[in-house]
Design a protein around this motif. Structure first.
Motif, mmCIF file in Angstrom:
data_model
loop_
_atom_site.group_PDB
_atom_site.id
_atom_site.type_symbol
_atom_site.label_atom_id
_atom_site.label_comp_id
_atom_site.label_asym_id
_atom_site.label_seq_id
_atom_site.Cartn_x
_atom_site.Cartn_y
_atom_site.Cartn_z
ATOM 1 N N GLY A 67 0.692 -1.042 -0.005
ATOM 2 C CA GLY A 67 -0.086 0.124 0.019
ATOM 3 C C GLY A 67 0.912 1.411 0.043
ATOM 4 N N LEU A 68 0.207 2.284 0.118
ATOM 5 C CA LEU A 68 0.898 3.526 0.323
ATOM 6 C C LEU A 68 0.543 4.673 1.243
ATOM 7 C CD1 LEU A 68 -1.064 5.574 -1.403
ATOM 8 C CD2 LEU A 68 -0.018 4.392 -3.296
ATOM 9 N N GLU A 69 1.228 5.394 1.775
ATOM 10 C CA GLU A 69 0.875 6.284 3.063
ATOM 11 C C GLU A 69 1.321 7.519 2.380
ATOM 12 O OE1 GLU A 69 1.175 5.728 7.478
ATOM 13 O OE2 GLU A 69 3.190 6.688 6.843
ATOM 14 N N VAL A 70 0.207 8.553 2.552
ATOM 15 C CA VAL A 70 0.333 9.995 2.321
ATOM 16 C C VAL A 70 0.311 10.632 3.609
ATOM 17 C CG1 VAL A 70 -0.504 12.119 0.874
ATOM 18 C CG2 VAL A 70 -0.778 9.766 -0.065
ATOM 19 N N ALA A 71 1.406 11.375 3.726
ATOM 20 C CA ALA A 71 1.651 12.038 4.960
ATOM 21 C C ALA A 71 1.749 13.741 4.815
ATOM 22 C CB ALA A 71 2.551 11.441 5.900
ATOM 23 N N GLN A 72 1.004 14.329 5.888
ATOM 24 C CA GLN A 72 1.363 15.843 5.630
ATOM 25 C C GLN A 72 1.547 16.442 7.239
ATOM 26 O OE1 GLN A 72 -2.034 17.698 4.119
ATOM 27 N NE2 GLN A 72 -0.980 19.563 3.679
ATOM 28 N N ARG A 127 -12.418 -1.204 -5.936
ATOM 29 C CA ARG A 127 -12.204 -2.769 -5.961
ATOM 30 C C ARG A 127 -10.769 -2.984 -5.574
ATOM 31 N NH1 ARG A 127 -9.858 -5.312 -10.197
ATOM 32 N NH2 ARG A 127 -9.832 -3.767 -11.733
ATOM 33 N N LEU A 128 -9.790 -2.222 -5.788
ATOM 34 C CA LEU A 128 -8.399 -2.548 -5.455
ATOM 35 C C LEU A 128 -8.062 -2.182 -4.035
ATOM 36 C CD1 LEU A 128 -6.813 -1.456 -8.943
ATOM 37 C CD2 LEU A 128 -7.432 -3.792 -8.058
ATOM 38 N N PHE A 129 -8.390 -1.134 -3.708
ATOM 39 C CA PHE A 129 -7.897 -0.558 -2.317
ATOM 40 C C PHE A 129 -8.964 -0.635 -1.301
ATOM 41 C CE2 PHE A 129 -5.049 1.248 -5.072
ATOM 42 C CZ PHE A 129 -3.770 1.106 -4.531
ATOM 43 N N GLY A 130 -8.792 -1.019 0.016
ATOM 44 C CA GLY A 130 -9.804 -1.006 1.005
ATOM 45 C C GLY A 130 -10.028 0.660 1.205
ATOM 46 N N PRO A 131 -11.223 0.827 2.093
ATOM 47 C CA PRO A 131 -11.273 2.311 2.622
ATOM 48 C C PRO A 131 -10.052 2.706 3.092
ATOM 49 C CG PRO A 131 -13.050 0.863 3.292
ATOM 50 C CD PRO A 131 -12.021 -0.158 2.839
ATOM 51 N N PRO A 132 -9.559 3.858 2.880
ATOM 52 C CA PRO A 132 -8.413 4.211 3.446
ATOM 53 C C PRO A 132 -8.341 4.461 5.180
ATOM 54 C CG PRO A 132 -9.528 6.383 2.461
ATOM 55 C CD PRO A 132 -9.958 4.626 2.095
ATOM 56 N N GLY A 191 1.118 18.698 14.080
ATOM 57 C CA GLY A 191 0.947 17.292 13.888
ATOM 58 C C GLY A 191 1.273 16.760 12.506
ATOM 59 N N THR A 192 0.902 15.388 12.447
ATOM 60 C CA THR A 192 1.198 14.924 11.299
ATOM 61 C C THR A 192 -0.141 14.019 10.881
ATOM 62 O OG1 THR A 192 3.496 14.760 11.574
ATOM 63 C CG2 THR A 192 2.519 13.521 9.888
ATOM 64 N N ASP A 193 -0.520 14.282 9.758
ATOM 65 C CA ASP A 193 -1.886 13.565 9.254
ATOM 66 C C ASP A 193 -1.637 12.566 8.259
ATOM 67 O OD1 ASP A 193 -3.255 15.183 10.686
ATOM 68 O OD2 ASP A 193 -3.673 16.885 8.942
ATOM 69 N N TYR A 194 -2.000 11.529 8.188
ATOM 70 C CA TYR A 194 -1.743 10.433 7.559
ATOM 71 C C TYR A 194 -3.146 9.695 6.668
ATOM 72 C CZ TYR A 194 2.484 10.018 10.294
ATOM 73 O OH TYR A 194 3.504 10.264 10.944
ATOM 74 N N ALA A 195 -3.076 9.207 5.587
ATOM 75 C CA ALA A 195 -3.886 8.588 4.985
ATOM 76 C C ALA A 195 -3.168 7.280 4.172
ATOM 77 C CB ALA A 195 -4.588 9.463 3.799
ATOM 78 N N ASP A 196 -3.679 6.193 4.927
ATOM 79 C CA ASP A 196 -2.998 4.988 4.456
ATOM 80 C C ASP A 196 -3.950 4.223 3.510
ATOM 81 O OD1 ASP A 196 -1.206 5.608 6.076
ATOM 82 O OD2 ASP A 196 -1.834 4.348 7.703
ATOM 83 N N THR A 212 3.643 14.150 1.583
ATOM 84 C CA THR A 212 4.904 13.091 0.983
ATOM 85 C C THR A 212 4.039 11.726 0.836
ATOM 86 O OG1 THR A 212 5.582 12.443 2.927
ATOM 87 C CG2 THR A 212 6.822 14.155 1.909
ATOM 88 N N THR A 213 4.626 11.081 -0.202
ATOM 89 C CA THR A 213 3.872 9.500 -0.251
ATOM 90 C C THR A 213 4.986 8.400 0.005
ATOM 91 O OG1 THR A 213 2.419 10.535 -2.101
ATOM 92 C CG2 THR A 213 2.739 8.037 -1.935
ATOM 93 N N THR A 214 4.638 7.676 0.714
ATOM 94 C CA THR A 214 6.007 6.511 1.235
ATOM 95 C C THR A 214 5.113 5.295 0.979
ATOM 96 O OG1 THR A 214 6.244 7.883 3.108
ATOM 97 C CG2 THR A 214 7.077 5.722 3.179
ATOM 98 N N THR A 215 5.987 4.523 0.031
ATOM 99 C CA THR A 215 5.677 3.145 -0.218
ATOM 100 C C THR A 215 6.681 2.297 -0.913
ATOM 101 O OG1 THR A 215 4.170 1.764 -1.729
ATOM 102 C CG2 THR A 215 4.846 4.115 -2.517
#
Lengths: 323, 1033
Positions: B60-65, B95-100, B227-232, B267-270
Motif C-alpha cells: 500500500g501507500l501512505e500519504v503524510a502531511q 475494488r483495488l484498495f480498501g477504505p483508507p 501534528g502529522t496527518d496520514y492517509a493509508d 509526501t507519499t511513502t511506499t
C-alpha cells in the motif's frame, strides 16, 4: 456381312446403309434438341493425351429418344457429359436447344443444368445423397430452382408417385434397393422438368423387372412430357425402347440405327467405319478401291500384286442404296 | 434452413468422422486456449500471493502531511481523489484498495510527560479494551494499560492538558505484538506501542504508548499545535488481477510525483513499486514456458485441423459434384460443400475454449492461490481463433478447389498422389527449423512472444520438418517392399505396403503423428526434467522427507532420544546445525550427524557425488578415536613436574566444558604456577565436564615495550584425579600413559611441541607460537575432523580448512569427499560426525539448531508423539513435499504443468489424427475390402493388412516424432526457466529421467494403439461384399 440392328432385328445386306452426317440443318423454325458439330475431346494426363472424341457430329430432334451404343472406352459417356455441359470441348461445338454450351459461363451452365437437363448417372447411388430421404433428394434437386417449398413438395410427391415410391418418401435413399434407387434417381433427374434427359446405363445393375420399370418410366417421360432422351446403354432392351441408336466407335459416330435399319455413317471428312462383321473382308491395312456408283460407292478390296489372284470384291451400297 | 438441415443430416450420416473432427478440433482449441487463460490466472495468483505477503508499505501507500493537527480529512480526501483519477475511476479504487485508514498524530503534555495523542479511524476494533469503552466524544481518550499503570491513571479520570484544557479517559486497551503488526497499523505499531506491545502490560519503561481519541478532539487542538496527518491505502490482494498491476504502478507513480500534493508538503511513502517489480519478474518467468507451449500447440493444431478438414472436404467430392450437376450455383455449391466443416469448427471454437477454461479452472484449483479467478482473456480467444483458422484455411482451400474443379474432376477426385507432393513445403519447413536452431544457438535462450519466434517454434518446426522429410523415406521403404511381399504370396503385408505408399492420407497421418509425438515427447521431456529438478532442489533444501526443529529437554541429548524412538536407525536421525553468521565462511552450515543414520535418511542423489551412494561418503566421517576425558566430581587434582618453563610465572590450567544443553563455552580451571613438581587441586563446578585441554598460560607481559612471548619448557603430567566432596580421589581416565590419547593443541600444530606417554605420565615438551599458550588436548576426535563438503565451500579447493564448529569456535576439517549438493544445506553444507563435533564444541551448544530428520514414509504422528513424550519441544516442521509445493507455486514451475497438459493434448490429437486418417479413407477402403472379400480373400488377411498398415504408419510416426521431440528437448531444455532464480545447488539435471518419460510415452502409445486398433477392427468388421452394390466413392 450384316450388323445386327439393336432390338434384335437382323438386317439384310441391303439394309446396311450409309448416311452423310455433318450437322444437318434443322427443320425451319425448330431447333435441334441436341447438335454436336465436329466435337473433339482430349483427356490430358501428365505425360499422355487420350482422344476420347474425335469429331462427333450428331443431331437429335426434340422429343426424340436416342441410345448411344458402342464398346467400352469408345467415348459414349464423354459425349453424354458434353451434352450435360460437364465438360468443355477440346474442339467443336455442342448446342442444346439452340444454345451453344461453349459460350456459356459457369453460372449460365449451372442454370442450364438446372433447367434444361436431367442427368442420370451410371450407378444409382451416385445420383443420390444417401443420408437424405427420397423426398429430401427430390427437394435437394429442386432447391436451386426458384419455386416455393410447397410447389417443390407437390412436384416431389407427384414424381414419387409416378416412379412408384410414394410409400418410400421418408426412407433414406441409402436404404432403398438398387431398383428403387434408380427409379428415385430418374425422378430426381426429371424433377425440374428438363427438356433433355441424359441417362448413363440406366438399367445396369438392375434386375429385369426393375430395368423394365425404368425403361417404362423413361418412355413415359418422353411421351407425356415430350422429353428428349439420350441414353448410353449396353442393354438391347433400352436400345430397342428408344428407337434410334447411335454407335460410337473410337470416338466417332460409327453407325446409326433408325426404324430397324442400321446405317454406317460417313464422317465430314468422308471417312466411314465399316461394321465389325466386315472386318474379315477388310482386315486392318487392306487396300480397297472405291468406285462411284449411281447411288453410292462400291468398295473393292485390292490385294497387292503377287502370285495369288486378285482378291474377292466386297461392296457397300452408296447413300440411299438400302432405301 | 433446408441447407442447414441437409448439412446436419450429412454430419449425422458421417457421424464417426464428424465426431472425430469435432473432438480433434475441440481438443486442439482447448489445448491452445489453456496457456493464455492459465497465464492470466497465474498472473493474478502471483500478484495476489506477492502483494498478500508483502509488508504494509509493500502492499500500500501512505500519504503524510505535517502541519496544524487536525487537517487529516484534507490530505485523505485529496489523495483519494487523485488515486481514483490515476486508477481510472472511483469504482476501480474501491475494488483495488480498501477504505483508507486516516490518522492524525500530535503530542500532549500530561502528568509531566509527553504522550502521543492519536486519532486513527476504526482504531477501537483493533485493540482490546480491558476496561471502559471506546472514546466517542471530543476530548475522550483511551490509554494503554501500561500507560495507566505507569502514570497511575484510571478509567474515568480527567487528565489536565496545559494550554487546551483536559482529556477524559474512557477506557484502557491492550495490544499484543502480533496484533500491532497487522496491516491496519501500516507499520505504525512500533511508533504507537513501543511499550505495551513490546513488554506487555504493567511494565516500567519509556516512551509512552499512544492515547487514542476521536477526530473531534483533534479539531479542538489549538492551531499552534503541530501534528502529522496520514492517509493509508492498502491494496486488497484478493481483488487484484494481472491487468491491475500496470494501473496500480501508474497510480503510485502519479501520486508520488503529483504537484498538488507536493505543493502542500505532502509526501507519499511506499515500497509498492518493489513489490510490483517482484511480481513482474515472476510473470516473465512464467511467460516463456506459456508462450513456448502455446506456440507449439498452435502449430500442431493448425497442421492437424488443416489436414483433417482437408481430408473431410475431399471425401465429399462426389456429393459436391452431385450438387453442381444438379445445377447449383457457385455460392449454393460452396454453402453445400463447406457447411459441414464450418459448422464443426463453429461448434468447436466455443466448445474448445470452454473446455480449455474448465481445464484451466481445474489446474488453478490445484496449483494456484485458492480463490484465484480463472477467466477467459482475449488472448485465449485469439489463440483459439488462430487454431481454428487452420481448419478454416483448409475450408478456403477446399472452396477454391470446389469452384475451380469441374464436376468430372470432382468425380474422379483428381488429387495428386503422395509421390507427387512438392518439395516446396519440405524446403520451407527444413529452412525454418534450421533457422530456429541457429537462432537458439546464437541467443542461447528461447525468448518470449516478442522475440525469437523461430526459436520459440523450434520444437514444433523440428517435429514437422523431420516428419515431412522422413515420410518420404517411408514411401521409398514401402515401395522397396512391394516385390518381396508380392512374391511371398501373403496378401496382408502387400496390401499394407501399397496402402501406405499410395494413399496420401497415410502420409498425412504419418506427418501429423510424427509432429504430435514430437511435441508430446518435447513436452513430456521438459516436464519430466522440470519435475525432477524441482524435486531435487526441494529435497536438497530440506535435507530429508521431513525435518523437525526441536528443543530437547535440558540435560538430555537429542540423539539418545531419537535412538530410543527408532532403534533400527532407518526412520529418524538427530542432526545439529550451526550456520556461520559472519566472516569469510559466512553462510556455511555445519551439519553434525550420525553418519550411518544420515546415509539412510537424508535425501540424496548419487549424481551429487560422481555417482557415489551417500553411505560410501559418510563411512569416512567417524574413524575410531579414543574416548573423551570426562571429569566427574567437584574437585580435580593434577600431579605434575615442570622443567625449564620459560617465561617463568606461567600458570597451569585446565579448560573444561560443562555438560548440558545450556552450557556455552569453556570454563578455565586454574591449577597454579607451573614450576617444579607439585600436585595442584582445584574446584569443579557444573560437572561432569569434558576436558578440553591442558594449557600453560604465560604471564601477562609488562614493561614499556610488549612483544609476543614464546613459551618453552616441559611438563610431565603424572596423574589427573577427581573426587566428589570429601570422597576418595579417583583417576579421571585421562590416559596419560597410553599412546595416542593426547596431542598438541591450539590453532595449527605447534612444531615445537611433543607429547610422549610414559610410565611416569605424559611427557610434554612445548614451544609455543609467539604470543600463544601451549596446550595439550585429549585426542578424543580425529583432527582435522573428516567432513563431506559442498563443492566450493573449501577455500581455494583446499582439502583441510577452518570452519566454524557447533559452538562457533574454529574447527579444522578435512574434506574426505566433496559433493555438488549437501542435503539440508545444498550449496554451503559441511557434514561431520555429530559425536566428534560435540566433543569439539564441548557438548551441545545453545547456538546450534537441533533437528530430527525423518525418512520418507515415517509415521510423523508417531514420531511427534514419541518426541513429546520424551519432553522434546517441537518448534517447527518442514517437509520436502511442502518445499516442492512452495517451488511449484513459483512462476516458472506453475507453467511446468502446462507442458504435461501439452503432452496429453498432443497425444490425444495424435490419436485423433490416426482415427481421422482411417475414417477419411474409410468408404473407399470398405469398397476395396468388400471387393477383396468377394474375391475370397479371407477377412483375417484384410484385418492383418489393415493392422500392419496402422502399425507401419503409427509406429513410424511415433518413433520419428519421439526422436525429434527428444532432440528438441535436449536443445531447448536449458532455455526453459524452471526457477525464478537459478539455485546454486544442487546441479540441475537436464537429461529427461527415463522412468517418468517412459511412463508418459508408454501411456500415450497405449492410447494411440488402442484407438487405432479399435477403429481398424470396427472398420474391417463393417465390410460386407454387399457394399459393392453401393456407389464407389
Amino acid at each position: 456381312m450384316t450388323q445386327p440392328a439393336p432390338g434384335g432385328a437382323q438386317p439384310s445386306a441391303s439394309r446396311i446403309s450409309a448416311r452423310p452426317r455433318s450437322a444437318a440443318p434443322a427443320p425451319a423454325g425448330q431447333p435441334f434438341a441436341v447438335r454436336c458439330d465436329n466435337l473433339v475431346h482430349v483427356y490430358r494426363t501428365p505425360g499422355s493425351e487420350v482422344a476420347a472424341l474425335r469429331g462427333v457430329d450428331l443431331t437429335v430432334r426434340p422429343g426424340e429418344m436416342v441410345a448411344l451404343l458402342g464398346p467400352s472406352g469408345a467415348g459414349k459417356t464423354t459425349l453424354l457429359w458434353h451434352l450435360a455441359g460437364l465438360l468443355r470441348p477440346t474442339a467443336g461445338r455442342v448446342e442444346i436447344n439452340g444454345r451453344q454450351l461453349t459460350e456459356l459461363g459457369t453460372g449460365a451452365l449451372a442454370r442450364f443444368r438446372l433447367t434444361e437437363v436431367g442427368l442420370l448417372l451410371q450407378n444409382p447411388g451416385r445420383n443420390l445423397l444417401p443420408y437424405q430421404s427420397a423426398l429430401g433428394n427430390l427437394m435437394f434437386a429442386q432447391a436451386p430452382a426458384r419455386r416455393s417449398v410447397a410447389a417443390r413438395r407437390r412436384r416431389a410427391a407427384e414424381l414419387l408417385d409416378r416412379v412408384g415410391l410414394a410409400g418410400a418418401a421418408r426412407r433414406r435413399a441409402g436404404r432403398l434397393s438398387g431398383g428403387e434407387q434408380q427409379r428415385l434417381a430418374l425422378a430426381v433427374a426429371l424433377a425440374n422438368e428438363p427438356g433433355l434427359l441424359l441417362a448413363d446405363e440406366p438399367t445396369t445393375q438392375l434386375d429385369p423387372v426393375s430395368a423394365a420399370a425404368v425403361i417404362e418410366l423413361i418412355r413415359d417421360a418422353n411421351t407425356s412430357l415430350g422429353t428428349t432422351v439420350v441414353a448410353v446403354t449396353h442393354d438391347p432392351a433400352v436400345a430397342a425402347a428408344l428407337g434410334r441408336t447411335i454407335t460410337i466407335r473410337d470416338g466417332r459416330v460409327g453407325a446409326e440405327g433408325l426404324d430397324g435399319q442400321e446405317y454406317v455413317v460417313v464422317g465430314r471428312d468422308g471417312t466411314l467405319q465399316l461394321p465389325a462383321e466386315l472386318s474379315d473382308l477388310f482386315p486392318p491395312g487392306s487396300l480397297a478401291r472405291a468406285e462411284r456408283h449411281e447411288h453410292g460407292v462400291f468398295l473393292h478390296r485390292v490385294d497387292p500384286p503377287g502370285p495369288q489372284d486378285p482378291g474377292d470384291q466386297a461392296g457397300l451400297p452408296g447413300p440411299g442404296a438400302g432405301r | 434452413m433446408t441447407g442447414l438441415l441437409a448439412a446436419l443430416r450429412g454430419l449425422l450420416h458421417r457421424a464417426g468422422i464428424s465426431l472425430n473432427i469435432l473432438l480433434v478440433a475441440v481438443v486442439a482449441v482447448a489445448a491452445v486456449s489453456i496457456g493464455p487463460a492459465y497465464y492470466a490466472a497465474a498472473q493474478s495468483s502471483v500478484v495476489q500471493d506477492t502483494v498478500g505477503t508483502a509488508s504494509a508499505s509493500g502492499r500500500g501507500l501512505e500519504v503524510a502531511q505535517s502541519g496544524p493537527a487536525g487537517a487529516v480529512s484534507t490530505v485523505a480526501v485529496l489523495a483519494q481523489s487523485l488515486l481514483a483519477r490515476y486508477l481510472g475511476g472511483p469504482a476501480t479504487l474501491r475494488r483495488l484498495f480498501g477504505p483508507p485508514v486516516t490518522a492524525a498524530e500530535t503530542t500532549v503534555q500530561a502528568s509531566g510527560q509527553t504522550i502521543p495523542l492519536v486519532y486513527r479511524s476504526g482504531v477501537c476494533a483493533h485493540v482490546r479494551f480491558t476496561s471502559g469503552h471506546c472514546p466517542g466524544a471530543p476530548r475522550e481518550v483511551a490509554v494503554s494499560t501500561s500507560l495507566a499503570f505507569l502514570l497511575h491513571w484510571h478509567t474515568g479520570q480527567l487528565i489536565a492538558v496545559p494550554t487546551w484544557g483536559h482529556l477524559v479517559i474512557t477506557g484502557q486497551y491492550q495490544i499484543t505484538l502480533s496484533a500491532a503488526s497487522t496491516r491496519y497499523w501500516f507499520d505504525a505499531g512500533t511508533r504507537y506501542f513501543p511499550y505495551e506491545a513490546a513488554y506487555g502490560p504493567r511494565q516500567s519503561g519509556t516512551p509512552y504508548d499512544a492515547m487514542f481519541t476521536p477526530l473531534a478532539t483533534m479539531a479542538a487542538v489549538p492551531g499552534t499545535v503541530q501534528g502529522t496527518d496520514y492517509a493509508d491505502f492498502s491494496l486488497l490482494p484478493a481483488h487484484l488481477t494481472g491487468p491491475d498491476v500496470a494501473r496500480v504502478q501508474t497510480a503510485v507513480t502519479g501520486l508520488t510525483l503529483n504537484r498538488e500534493l507536493t505543493d502542500q508538503g505532502a509526501t507519499t511513502t511506499t515500497t509498492l513499486p518493489a513489490t510490483l517489480g517482484t511480481v513482474r519478474a515472476s510473470w516473465r518467468a512464467i511467460e516463456v514456458p506459456v508462450v513456448l507451449i502455446t506456440a507449439q500447440l498452435l502449430l500442431l493444431a493448425w497442421l492437424l485441423l488443416f489436414l483433417i478438414v482437408a481430408d473431410a472436404a475431399e471425401a465429399r467430392g462426389p456429393e459436391v459434384a452431385l450438387a453442381k450437376m444438379r445445377g447449383r450455383g457457385r455460392w449454393q455449391t460452396l454453402t453445400f460443400s463447406l457447411a459441414e466443416p464450418v459448422i464443426l469448427l463453429g461448434v468447436a471454437l466455443p466448445a474448445g475454449v470452454l473446455a480449455g477454461w474448465g481445464i484451466t479452472t481445474g489446474l488453478g484449483h490445484i496449483l494456484l492461490r485458492p480463490g484465484t479467478p480463472v477467466g477467459l482473456p482475449a488472448t485465449s480467444w485469439l489463440a483459439a481463433a488462430v487454431a481454428t483458422a487452420g481448419g478454416l484455411a483448409a475450408v478456403v482451400a477446399a472452396a477454391r478447389r470446389t469452384l475451380s474443379r469441374s464436376v468430372v474432376e470432382q468425380w474422379q477426385r483428381a488429387s495428386r498422389g503422395a509421390a507427387q507432393r512438392g518439395w516446396v513445403l519440405d524446403a520451407i519447413l527444413i529452412t525454418a527449423a534450421v533457422a530456429g536452431l541457429i537462432e537458439l544457438r546464437v541467443s542461447g535462450q528461447i525468448g518470449s512472444a516478442r522475440r525469437g519466434v523461430l526459436g520459440l517454434l523450434l520444437p514444433g518446426l523440428l517435429g514437422i520438418a523431420v516428419a515431412v522429410a522422413a515420410s518420404r523415406l517411408l514411401i521409398v521403404a514401402c515401395r522397396a517392399g512391394f516385390r518381396p511381399t508380392r512374391s511371398s504370396g501373403r496378401i496382408g503385408p502387400y496390401l499394407a505396403l501399397r496402402h501406405v505408399a499410395r494413399r496420401p492420407g497415410g502420409m498425412r497421418t504419418t506427418i501429423v503423428l510424427a509432429t504430435a509425438f514430437a511435441l508430446a515427447g518435447f513436452a513430456a521431456g521438459i516436464w519430466s526434467v522440470s519435475v525432477a529438478n524441482i524435486r531435487a532442489v526441494a529435497d536438497a533444501r530440506v535435507g530429508a522427507a521431513t525435518v523437525l526443529s526441536v528443543t530437547p529437554p535440558a540435560g538430555h541429548g537429542l540423539a539418545a532420544i531419537v535412538n530410543r524412538i527408532d532403534p533400527a536407525g532407518r526412520q529418524a536421525t538427530a542432526v545439529e546445525e550451526y550456520t556461520n553468521p559472519s566472516g569469510s565462511g559466512a553462510g556455511q552450515v555445519l551439519l553434525a550427524v550420525d553418519p550411518q543414520r544420515f546415509a539412510r535418511i537424508a535425501a540424496w542423489r548419487p549424481g551429487w557425488a560422481a555417482g557415489r551412494p551417500l553411505r560410501s561418503l559418510t563411512a569416512a566421517l567417524d574413524p575410531p578415536a579414543p574416548p573423551p576425558v570426562v571429569l566427574r566430581g567437584s574437585q580435580v587434582r593434577v600431579s605434575f613436574a615442570a622443567r625449564g618453563v620459560r617465561p617463568a610465572g606461567g600458570t597451569l590450567m585446565l579448560d573444561v566444558y560443562e555438560q548440558g544443553v545450556s552450557a556455552v563455552g569453556q570454563t578455565p580451571v586454574y591449577l597454579g604456577p607451573v614450576a617444579g613438581s607439585r600436585t595442584a587441586t582445584a574446584a569443579l563446578t557444573g560437572c561432569p565436564c569434558l576436558l578440553a585441554n591442558l594449557t600453560i598460560s604465560a604471564p601477562t607481559p609488562s614493561g614499556p615495550v610488549i612483544s609476543p612471548v614464546t613459551v618453552t619448557g616441559s611438563v610431565t603430567v603424572a596423574s589427573i584425579d577427581v573426587r566428589s566432596g570429601p570422597g576418595r580421589w579417583t583417576p579421571a581416565g585421562a590416559g596419560l600413559t597410553t599412546p595416542g590419547r593426547w596431542r598438541p593443541g591450539g590453532p595449527g600444530v605447534p612444531s615445537g611441541s611433543t607429547l610422549r606417554p610414559g610410565p611416569g605420565g605424559l611427557d610434554w615438551s612445548f614451544r609455543s607460537q609467539p604470543g600463544g599458550n601451549p596446550s595439550a588436548v585429549p585426542a578424543d576426535r580425529p583432527d582435522p575432523l573428516p567432513a563431506i563438503v559442498a563443492r566450493g565451500v573449501a577455500p581455494s579447493g583446499a582439502s583441510v580448512f577452518q570452519a566454524d564448529g557447533l559452538d562457533g569456535s574454529p574447527l579444522i576439517v578435512r574434506a574426505t569427499s566433496t559433493a555438488s549438493a549437501i542435503p539440508g544445506a545444498p550449496a554451503n553444507g559441511i557434514v561431520v560426525d555429530r559425536t566428534y563435533a560435540e566433543r569439539a564444541a564441548g557438548g551441545t551448544p545453545a547456538y546450534a539448531s537441533q533437528q530430527v530428520w525423518l525418512a520418507p514414509g515415517t509415521p510423523l504422528a508417531r514420531v511427534r508423539a514419541a518426541l513429546r513424550a520424551a519432553g522434546v519441544r517441537i518448534n517447527g516442521l518442514m517437509t520436502a513435499s511442502s518445499a516442492r509445493a512452495q517451488l511449484i507455486r513459483q512462476g516458472p514451475a506453475l507453467a511446468t504443468v502446462l507442458f504435461l497438459a501439452d503432452a496429453a493434448a498432443a497425444a490425444a490429437l495424435a490419436a485423433g489424427a490416426a482415427i481421422s486418417g482411417l475414417y477419411a479413407s474409410g468408404r473407399r477402403r470398405r469398397h476395396e475390402y468388400a471387393a477383396l472379400l468377394a474375391s475370397r480373400v479371407p477377412r483375417r488377411s484384410i484385418r492383418a493388412s489393415l493392422l500392419a498398415e496402422q502399425a507401419i504408419v503409427l509406429g513410424f510416426g511415433a518413433v520419428i516424432g519421439l526422436a525429434a521431440g527428444l532432440a528438441a528437448t535436449l536443445l531447448a531444455v536449458r532455455s526453459v526457466p524452471e526457477f525464478i532464480s537459478q539455485p546454486q545447488a544442487p546441479p540441475l539435471d537436464y537429461l529427461p529421467p527415463i522412468a517418468e518419460l517412459g511412463l508418459l510415452v508408454g501411456a500415450a502409445l497405449i492410447v494411440l494403439v488402442l484407438a487405432a486398433v479399435t477403429a481398424s477392427l470396427l472398420l474391417v468388421r463393417s465390410v460386407q461384399p454387399d457394399l459393392l452394390r453401393e456407389a464407389e466413392p
